[in-house]
Write an enzyme that holds these catalytic residues in place. Sequence first.
Site, mmCIF file in Angstrom:
data_model
loop_
_atom_site.group_PDB
_atom_site.id
_atom_site.type_symbol
_atom_site.label_atom_id
_atom_site.label_comp_id
_atom_site.label_asym_id
_atom_site.label_seq_id
_atom_site.Cartn_x
_atom_site.Cartn_y
_atom_site.Cartn_z
ATOM 1 N N SER A 159 -12.088 -35.849 -15.978
ATOM 2 C CA SER A 159 -11.203 -36.277 -14.893
ATOM 3 C C SER A 159 -11.777 -37.543 -14.279
ATOM 4 O O SER A 159 -12.991 -37.783 -14.334
ATOM 5 C CB SER A 159 -11.105 -35.184 -13.824
ATOM 6 N N TYR A 203 -15.047 -29.045 -8.481
ATOM 7 C CA TYR A 203 -14.239 -29.696 -9.513
ATOM 8 C C TYR A 203 -14.898 -30.985 -9.997
ATOM 9 O O TYR A 203 -15.082 -31.186 -11.193
ATOM 10 C CB TYR A 203 -12.839 -29.990 -8.964
#
Length: 251
Positions: free
Chosen positions: A141, A154
């Site tokens: 990401s 995350y």
Amino acid sequence: MMERDYRTALIAGAPSQLARELALWLAGTGMRVHVAARAPEELEPYLTRARDSGVRLLPVELDTTRMEEARERVLALDEACGGLDLVVAAGTYEETSARDFPWERARQLIETNVTGTVALLSAVLPRMLERGHGHLVGISSLAAYRGLAGRSAYSGSKAFVSNFMESLRADLRDTGLRVTCVYPGHLRNHHAVQGRSEPFTLDEKDAAARMGRAILQGKARYAMPWQAATFMRMLQVLPGSLFDTIARRMH
């Protein structure tokens, strides 16, 4: 860059809409695509869309948080299909604010994004090495570039994926295997659900198509959209104090 001709693929890792859109896109190229989910019924909308489009997705029940079972299932699938050419490990998204840290949700996220990714890709790696070909893909990401406010677990998990894939690529040079790490930015459908509107977002179908083309071209790294990727790269070179101020405003 010349595209590879793959016969079989496994898309696994989490109930990620982006991963399932990728599975549909790859199936549209003529590839035999196995798409995994913890609960097979989760896949029904995608199986229906595949049939309506004249392509086929093959559902696989797979829970990457149950590591040994997942690894055995991947090996059985690899043998049954005559060798997986492409394996993609996706992940899951969860916000984790340090002001009220949700340990149980963070643990599940890390098990999926970190342990699940390693378990899945390392299961098939020895057989790919024996065959002298194969392609491993990890979905990281843009949040891996720097730790973002409200996304500690995350961002941390995706930074792991980024470095893990980079190390694999270095180790597997000259073996015939390919390694790709993909860095998606914000996805429009996800943030619509969250009630947000952010610049430089991508539709998940568009993102899946871009990601699919990058994978088949054998790119080592692919970040999208380029505007958000450029912004995040700029943040990497900022001193900590300035970055902290900007990161708080971004959340």
